[in-house]
Design a protein around this motif. Structure first.
Motif, short mmCIF file in Angstrom:
data_model
loop_
_atom_site.label_atom_id
_atom_site.label_comp_id
_atom_site.label_asym_id
_atom_site.label_seq_id
_atom_site.Cartn_x
_atom_site.Cartn_y
_atom_site.Cartn_z
N GLY A 247 0.83 -1.20 0.00
CA GLY A 247 0.00 0.00 0.00
C GLY A 247 0.85 1.24 0.00
N GLY A 248 2.06 1.12 -0.58
CA GLY A 248 3.01 2.23 -0.56
C GLY A 248 2.46 3.53 -1.10
N PRO A 249 1.89 3.56 -2.32
CA PRO A 249 1.38 4.83 -2.85
C PRO A 249 0.27 5.42 -1.98
CG PRO A 249 1.61 3.22 -4.61
CD PRO A 249 1.84 2.48 -3.32
N GLU A 250 -0.60 4.57 -1.43
CA GLU A 250 -1.70 5.06 -0.58
C GLU A 250 -1.16 5.62 0.74
OE1 GLU A 250 -1.44 2.17 -2.03
OE2 GLU A 250 -3.34 1.42 -2.80
N ILE B 118 -3.60 -10.70 3.45
CA ILE B 118 -2.71 -10.41 4.57
C ILE B 118 -2.09 -9.02 4.44
CG2 ILE B 118 -0.65 -11.19 5.82
CD1 ILE B 118 -1.20 -13.99 4.54
N SER B 119 -2.23 -8.22 5.51
CA SER B 119 -1.56 -6.92 5.61
C SER B 119 -0.18 -7.09 6.23
CB SER B 119 -2.37 -5.96 6.50
OG SER B 119 -3.62 -5.67 5.93
N PRO B 120 0.83 -6.33 5.77
CA PRO B 120 2.20 -6.52 6.25
C PRO B 120 2.51 -5.80 7.56
CG PRO B 120 2.18 -4.86 4.54
CD PRO B 120 0.76 -5.35 4.66
N ALA C 86 0.27 3.88 8.47
CA ALA C 86 0.39 2.62 7.72
C ALA C 86 -0.65 1.61 8.19
CB ALA C 86 1.80 2.05 7.88
N ARG C 87 -0.84 1.48 9.48
CA ARG C 87 -1.83 0.54 10.01
C ARG C 87 -3.24 0.92 9.54
NH1 ARG C 87 -0.53 -0.07 16.37
NH2 ARG C 87 -2.51 -1.19 16.28
N MET C 88 -3.54 2.21 9.60
CA MET C 88 -4.86 2.69 9.20
C MET C 88 -5.13 2.39 7.72
SD MET C 88 -6.35 6.55 9.69
CE MET C 88 -4.86 7.26 8.99
N VAL C 89 -4.13 2.66 6.86
CA VAL C 89 -4.30 2.47 5.43
C VAL C 89 -4.33 0.98 5.07
CG1 VAL C 89 -3.20 2.81 3.17
CG2 VAL C 89 -3.31 4.70 4.80
N LEU C 90 -3.36 0.22 5.61
CA LEU C 90 -3.21 -1.18 5.22
C LEU C 90 -4.33 -2.06 5.78
CD1 LEU C 90 0.65 -1.50 5.79
CD2 LEU C 90 -0.51 -1.53 3.57
N VAL C 91 -4.52 -1.99 7.09
CA VAL C 91 -5.49 -2.89 7.74
C VAL C 91 -6.91 -2.35 7.62
CG1 VAL C 91 -6.11 -4.03 9.91
CG2 VAL C 91 -3.69 -3.65 9.36
N GLY C 92 -7.06 -1.04 7.81
CA GLY C 92 -8.40 -0.46 7.85
C GLY C 92 -9.03 -0.24 6.49
N ASN C 93 -8.21 0.11 5.50
CA ASN C 93 -8.77 0.46 4.19
C ASN C 93 -8.53 -0.62 3.13
OD1 ASN C 93 -9.37 2.86 5.45
ND2 ASN C 93 -7.85 4.08 4.37
N ILE C 94 -7.27 -0.83 2.79
CA ILE C 94 -6.95 -1.69 1.65
C ILE C 94 -7.40 -3.13 1.88
CG2 ILE C 94 -5.08 -2.65 0.27
CD1 ILE C 94 -3.55 -0.03 0.75
#
Length: 294
Positions: free
Chosen positions: A62-65, A175-177, A94-102
């Motif tokens: 989710g780097g760009p996000e 899986i989120s990293p 990062a946690r918000m974007v990766l786990v919560g959104n993507i």
């Protein structure tokens, strides 16, 4: 000449037979993730893999996000060797974007294409235990400096138990990293690297790394300079030459680790090409860079 539809299916048959009942780890990332049409094609491919008897596991970045969210919050992203410097605030973003959104969006897309997705992070079931990455050496104006990457981790242990449970029940894990160390502290991991670690731990037949370029390019400015095959033994030499640089360094090193740990082959492909997973796995010519060992 355009292949007839029946010829396409016949070409795919031996690959479907070979891959049946095997696990495949697919790392989804890059700018394809911010394009809804491309992302829908990718997930459709992955659901199809499940229906032909393959067990796909999605690891997403989710780097760009994350970068976009940081910039909107007035925070400048910084990178060393393709890895994001992660302080407390960056980790929370990062946690918000990766786990919560993507993660939740991918799970929803799987459902819309008729599959069963389940969202996980490395923290769930202590799937990934990590340790804080040591300081990295970087040369600035001919002077070597040590840079602390902050809350960035390296994998210590992969516990695949939860993956084996959900795969057996027909789910596609997403899986989120984000992982934890032994004390429970959250750490941000490179998605390419943990995709390789997970592929090795579960004995995956294939690891597919999706990116924004056609594969490994000898000249980053020339998309036609794709290297279609590279051996594990060549990777560090290509890093020293500068052919492998930036975000490709953890991608190729993760691929090498996976192959050395028993994954048959790793494929680096352009996620922006429609149905790129099917083209790479089920056609004779392929479209990306394949990493293997001699």
């Amino acid at each position: 000449m355009t292949l007839k539809r029946e010829n396409v299916l016949i070409e795919a048959l031996p690959y479907i037979r070979e891959f049946h009942d095997s696990a495949m780890v697919i790392k989804v990332g890059g700018h394809a993730m911010v394009n809804p049409e491309i992302m829908s094609d990718i997930v459709q491919d992955i659901v199809l893999l499940r229906y032909v008897g393959i067990h796909p596991i999605i690891v997403h970045g989710g780097g760009p996000e994350i970068t976009e969210k940081m910039e909107r919050m007035g925070k400048k992203p910084e990178f060393v060797g393709g890895l994001r410097i992660t302080d407390d605030e960056t980790l929370e973003i990062a946690r918000m974007v990766l786990v919560g959104n993507i993660n939740t969006e991918i799970v929803s897309l799987i459902g819309s294409h008729g599959g069963k997705g389940i969202g996980l992070s490395g923290k769930d079931g202590r799937m990934i235990i990590a340790k804080k990455k040591p300081s990295q050496k970087v040369v600035i104006e001919s002077v070597e400096h040590e840079v602390d990457l902050g809350w960035v981790g390296d994998t210590e242990i992969i516990n695949p138990e939860i993956l084996n449970i959900v795969i057996k029940e027909g789910y596609i894990p997403v899986i989120s990293p984000i992982a934890t160390d032994l004390a429970g502290k959250a750490l941000n991991l490179n998605a390419d690297t943990i995709a390789g670690d997970i592929a090795a731990a579960i004995g995956a037949k294939k690891l597919v790394l999706m990116t924004d370029v056609p594969g490994l390019l000898r000249d980053i400015e020339d998309r036609s300079s794709r290297i279609s095959r590279v051996t594990v033994e060549e990777i560090e030499h290509l890093v020293k030459e500068g052919v492998i640089s930036g975000g490709m360094i953890p991608k190729l090193r993760g691929a090498a680790t996976a192959v050395e740990s028993g994954v048959e082959k790793v494929h680096i492909i352009d996620g922006s090409i429609s149905h790129s997973i099917l083209l790479e796995l089920f056609t004779d010519s392929g479209i990306g860079t394949m990493v293997y060992t001699n």
